[in-house]
Design an enzyme around this catalytic site. Structure first.
Site, PDB file in Angstrom:
ATOM      1  CB  CYS A   1     -29.286  -4.396  13.273  1.00 15.11           C
ATOM      2  SG  CYS A   1     -28.952  -3.219  14.590  1.00 15.11           S
TER       3      CYS A   1
ATOM      4  CB  CYS B   1      -6.389  -1.120  -3.398  1.00 16.54           C
ATOM      5  SG  CYS B   1      -5.950   0.573  -3.808  1.00 16.54           S
TER       6      CYS B   1
ATOM      7  CB  CYS C   1     -33.099   0.872  10.594  1.00 11.54           C
ATOM      8  SG  CYS C   1     -32.595  -0.380   9.424  1.00 11.54           S
TER       9      CYS C   1
ATOM     10  CB  CYS D   1       0.279   3.256  -4.587  1.00  7.87           C
ATOM     11  SG  CYS D   1       0.563   2.087  -5.908  1.00  7.87           S
ATOM     12  CG  HIS D   2      -2.227   4.660  -1.174  1.00  7.62           C
ATOM     13  ND1 HIS D   2      -3.085   5.455  -1.877  1.00  7.62           N
ATOM     14  CD2 HIS D   2      -2.603   3.389  -1.443  1.00  7.62           C
ATOM     15  CE1 HIS D   2      -3.964   4.689  -2.536  1.00  7.62           C
ATOM     16  NE2 HIS D   2      -3.676   3.430  -2.296  1.00  7.62           N
TER      17      HIS D   2
ATOM     18  CB  CYS E   1     -34.663   0.513  17.050  1.00  7.05           C
ATOM     19  SG  CYS E   1     -35.421  -0.987  17.675  1.00  7.05           S
ATOM     20  CG  HIS E   2     -31.231   2.510  15.460  1.00  7.97           C
ATOM     21  ND1 HIS E   2     -30.489   2.322  16.595  1.00  7.97           N
ATOM     22  CD2 HIS E   2     -31.307   1.302  14.848  1.00  7.97           C
ATOM     23  CE1 HIS E   2     -30.100   1.045  16.657  1.00  7.97           C
ATOM     24  NE2 HIS E   2     -30.588   0.404  15.625  1.00  7.97           N
TER      25      HIS E   2
ATOM     26  CB  CYS F   1      -0.888   0.020   1.241  1.00 14.50           C
ATOM     27  SG  CYS F   1      -1.827  -1.462   1.524  1.00 14.50           S
TER      28      CYS F   1
ATOM     29  NE  ARG G   1     -25.060  -3.576  15.616  1.00 19.87           N
ATOM     30  CZ  ARG G   1     -25.504  -4.059  16.779  1.00 19.87           C
ATOM     31  NH1 ARG G   1     -24.775  -3.963  17.870  1.00 19.87           N
ATOM     32  NH2 ARG G   1     -26.664  -4.646  16.868  1.00 19.87           N
TER      33      ARG G   1
END
Lengths: 106, 258
Positions: free
Chosen positions: B219, B111, B174, B76-77, B177-178, B73, B215
């Site tokens: 849920c 990449c 979703c 290039c970076h 609840c959120h 990585c 995650r």
């Protein structure tokens, strides 16, 4: 290469109590869990953690399968003389990791 | 009488200043603010946050050559501290020459296959999470800033539709609840507002680092819906919507969550 994060003061007053914190990457596989196809995953834990101050043992801990992955250990020591704190983790499957930190005592 | 007038005047001034303070105030809460003090301290201490172990591992992979192109990585970076700063804050985005957006781990795998000519890293593998954590860590403290790419709008709208659609045996969305019940309790745990500020997160329950996809799957299983297939485009759409919803909030990767 093992991944370890150690947090210890670089300098300490003579006779003062210092806290040394060590975090290590390890799966702590209990040996009780079934994996894919219902086969038990073999136990793979750190069995022992020891710390020395200039070669003298100051802390010793036996670990068990009930300890979570990536164990974090914090302990205290009296800073009597400048020196190297050696940390050593040993466990299943020939796991050995050593790490050193230098603490200057004034 | 005078004293009364004075009192009323004072009350008006107080009310006005209180209202002024509220207008500009951001009432969104990161999941960090809903955690206990011990966990907050764990997240803030770089030698106690287990996510930092993965960041350390990621910094090692960053310099390691891979694939038939034999490039790392870093080749290039360069220094990730400068080249990767702010990257996690703007993903998901549409890569050059592509039609659909990818998230951060999708970008890392792109990449690998295109530039390093290496194999894709499996989803939720330690290597992929470590690189993701390392890249995301470079944006810690920066505000979430989704790109102003009009091509993203359609995907984001689809993400919003998924967020608001009821699904699963519990017939929940979703949003129920959120949005509607955030801050209230679900089995003793405070329901967070679902802002993706700390991903990838070290979740104590998982005993490892996990991505936002994990995650979301978690849920979906919780509302007894069938999770989308691993690496399905729906996850990226949801991520796009969530990042836009959390626009301007501060990134804290790698977060610690219970």
């Amino acid at each position: 290469m093992a991944n370890v994060l150690v947090n210890a003061p670089k300098t300490a007053k003579r006779g003062s109590v210092v806290e040394i914190k060590a975090l290590i990457m390890h799966p702590m596989e209990t040996g009780f869990r079934p994996g894919t196809m219902g086969k038990i995953i073999p136990r793979n834990i750190i069995e022992r953690f020891t710390a020395t101050w200039n070669g003298t043992e100051i802390f010793d801990m036996e670990m068990s399968p009930a300890i979570a992955a990536n164990p974090f250990v914090s302990f205290f020591a009296v800073a009597s003389e400048s020196g190297t704190v050696g940390l050593r983790w040993t466990g299943d499957e020939g796991f050995v990791v050593e790490e050193r930190v230098v603490i200057a005592v004034e | 009488m005078r004293a009364l007038h004075f009192g009323i005047g004072l009350a008006i001034i107080f009310a006005a200043s209180w209202a002024a303070a509220q207008v500009g105030a951001d009432k969104r809460r990161s999941g960090t603010q809903d955690m206990g003090e011990a966990l907050q301290k764990m997240q803030d201490d770089d030698t106690a946050n287990p996510g930092m172990l993965f960041v350390q591992l990621g910094s090692q992979s960053w310099a390691k050559k891979a694939g038939t192109a034999d490039k790392s990585c870093a080749d290039c970076h360069g220094n990730a501290g400068t080249s990767m700063k702010g990257v996690a804050a703007r993903y998901p985005a549409i890569p050059k020459g592509a039609e659909a957006p990818v998230d951060l781990d999708g970008r890392i795998n792109l990449c690998r296959t295109e530039n390093q000519k290496a194999e894709r890293l499996p989803p939720e593998s330690r290597e992929l999470l470590a690189l993701e954590a390392y890249v995301a860590h470079q944006s810690r403290g920066l505000p979430i800033a989704p790109p102003a790419d009009p091509r993203l709008d359609a995907f984001r709208d689809q993400g919003a539709a998924i967020y608001r659609a009821r699904q699963g045996q519990l017939n929940l969305s979703c949003a129920i609840c959120h949005d509607d019940n955030a801050g209230r309790k679900l089995a003793g745990v405070t329901i967070p507002e679902a802002h993706p500020t700390g991903y990838p997160i070290y979740r104590l329950e998982w005993q490892t680092l996990g991505s936002l996809k994990r995650r979301l799957r978690n849920c979906l299983v919780g509302i007894r819906a069938e999770p989308y297939a691993s690496e399905a485009p729906e996850y990226v759409m949801l991520e796009l919507f969530l990042m836009d919803r959390a626009k301007g909030m501060v990134l804290e990767a790698p977060g610690v969550r219970p």
